[in-house]
Scaffold this motif. Structure first.
Motif, PDB file in Angstrom:
ATOM      1  N   TRP A  26      -3.822 -27.702  39.987  1.00 50.74           N
ATOM      2  CA  TRP A  26      -3.538 -26.534  41.110  1.00 50.74           C
ATOM      3  C   TRP A  26      -4.739 -25.317  40.691  1.00 50.74           C
ATOM      4  O   TRP A  26      -5.111 -25.273  39.391  1.00 50.74           O
ATOM      5  CB  TRP A  26      -2.031 -26.375  40.163  1.00 50.74           C
ATOM      6  N   ALA A  27      -4.435 -24.512  41.723  1.00 50.83           N
ATOM      7  CA  ALA A  27      -4.630 -23.326  41.282  1.00 50.83           C
ATOM      8  C   ALA A  27      -3.884 -22.246  40.386  1.00 50.83           C
ATOM      9  O   ALA A  27      -3.024 -22.261  40.275  1.00 50.83           O
ATOM     10  CB  ALA A  27      -5.566 -22.545  42.903  1.00 50.83           C
ATOM     11  N   SER A  28      -4.598 -20.477  39.916  1.00 46.88           N
ATOM     12  CA  SER A  28      -3.379 -20.558  39.176  1.00 46.88           C
ATOM     13  C   SER A  28      -2.807 -20.400  40.613  1.00 46.88           C
ATOM     14  O   SER A  28      -2.572 -19.548  41.304  1.00 46.88           O
ATOM     15  CB  SER A  28      -4.587 -19.513  39.405  1.00 46.88           C
ATOM     16  N   ARG A  29      -1.547 -19.877  39.565  1.00 45.68           N
ATOM     17  CA  ARG A  29      -0.322 -19.373  39.936  1.00 45.68           C
ATOM     18  C   ARG A  29       0.282 -20.458  41.156  1.00 45.68           C
ATOM     19  O   ARG A  29       1.364 -19.946  41.982  1.00 45.68           O
ATOM     20  CB  ARG A  29       0.270 -18.060  40.305  1.00 45.68           C
ATOM     21  N   GLU A  30      -0.207 -21.266  41.341  1.00 49.29           N
ATOM     22  CA  GLU A  30       0.788 -22.334  42.437  1.00 49.29           C
ATOM     23  C   GLU A  30       1.004 -23.759  41.190  1.00 49.29           C
ATOM     24  O   GLU A  30       0.908 -24.093  40.360  1.00 49.29           O
ATOM     25  CB  GLU A  30      -0.987 -22.790  43.319  1.00 49.29           C
ATOM     26  N   PRO A  31       1.616 -24.138  42.586  1.00 48.36           N
ATOM     27  CA  PRO A  31       2.573 -24.049  43.967  1.00 48.36           C
ATOM     28  C   PRO A  31       3.579 -22.584  43.556  1.00 48.36           C
ATOM     29  O   PRO A  31       4.061 -22.844  42.457  1.00 48.36           O
ATOM     30  CB  PRO A  31       3.114 -25.206  44.282  1.00 48.36           C
ATOM     31  N   ASN A  32       3.113 -22.337  44.642  1.00 47.66           N
ATOM     32  CA  ASN A  32       4.958 -20.975  44.622  1.00 47.66           C
ATOM     33  C   ASN A  32       5.022 -20.641  45.319  1.00 47.66           C
ATOM     34  O   ASN A  32       5.671 -19.520  46.614  1.00 47.66           O
ATOM     35  CB  ASN A  32       3.424 -19.881  43.803  1.00 47.66           C
ATOM     36  N   GLY A  33       4.730 -21.311  46.716  1.00 42.60           N
ATOM     37  CA  GLY A  33       5.577 -21.260  48.339  1.00 42.60           C
ATOM     38  C   GLY A  33       6.918 -21.486  48.086  1.00 42.60           C
ATOM     39  O   GLY A  33       7.440 -21.262  49.674  1.00 42.60           O
TER      40      GLY A  33
END
Length: 250
Positions: A198-205
């Motif tokens: 995951w990219a930084s601060r993901e998942p966030n949706g």
């Protein structure tokens, strides 16, 4: 003697008169013949006049019929030319439409083939290809399954690096989503994700973003500094990568 002279005179006179009578008779008969011949010729001419009149009428009709026939012939020829022109134009139009449709099909097929050829490669035990077009997540997966493949499943860092090299600066769907249970991410083969990239601060949706893309190069201005997996809305159009096991190709 005087009697002889008298007799001679009488005889001579009688003969002269007889001769004159004969001459007169001949003249009369000849005159009558002339008159008869003239009358006969006149009657003949009179009798023949209706025939000449009929011939003249036929000639008049013939002279009038010729232009009429010529006009009719011209009309028929003009009609034939018009019909032939319409037929040729119709055929030409149909051929043009068929040609355009064929060219469109060839163009679409060429684009599809090009899309497959641009990004197509083998890695370890799988065959990968990335079409050069965009679709939403569901359509992307359907595209793969219709060809006996599925959206890519990334199992380790080496495969992730391989995907990054293959995708370049494109944003691509992978076979991961949490549509069934929020925050329970599953691959398209039904297996549950244990660890990921995951990219930084993901998942966030939260519930709005249930599908996953991978980004190898930060996308400005949308995702500045973000590299790796991001959860996104499933109806957004991105490129994708299909994966097919080599054993399925044999």
């Amino acid at each position: 003697m005087s009697d002889d002279i008298y007799n001679n005179v009488i005889k001579t006179g009688s003969e002269g008169m007889t001769t004159e009578r004969v001459d007169m008779s001949v003249d009369i008969y000849e005159s009558a013949d002339c008159v008869g011949d003239h009358e006969l010729r006149t009657e003949t001419n009179i009798q023949q006049s209706p025939q000449h009149t009929g011939t003249y009428s036929v000639r008049i009709r013939s002279s009038r019929a010729a232009p009429v026939c010529l006009v009719l012939l011209c009309v028929l020829l003009l009609t034939a030319v018009i019909v032939l022109s319409v037929y040729i134009h119709t055929k030409s139009t149909n051929y043009t439409e068929e040609r355009d449709q064929l060219l469109n099909k060839i163009t679409n097929l060429t684009e599809e083939i090009d899309g497959l050829i641009i990004k197509k490669t083998f890695y370890q035990t799988s065959f990968y290809y990335m079409p050069n077009e965009t679709k939403n997540w569901t359509e992307s997966r359907r595209y793969c399954t219709e060809r006996g493949a599925d959206l890519i499943i990334i199992n380790n860092r080496e495969e992730q690096d391989f995907v990054n090299n293959m995708s370049g600066d494109a944003v691509v769907y992978i076979g991961l989503n949490d549509s069934d249970v929020e925050n329970t991410w599953k691959w398209v083969d039904g297996s549950t994700l244990t660890s990921g990239f995951w990219a930084s601060r993901e998942p966030n949706g939260d519930t709005r973003e249930n599908c996953v893309v991978t980004v190898a190069v930060p996308k400005l201005p949308y995702w500045p500094g973000l590299v790796g997996w991001l959860d996104v809305e499933c109806d957004k159009a991105y490129q994708w990568i299909c994966e097919k096991n080599i054993s399925q190709l044999i």
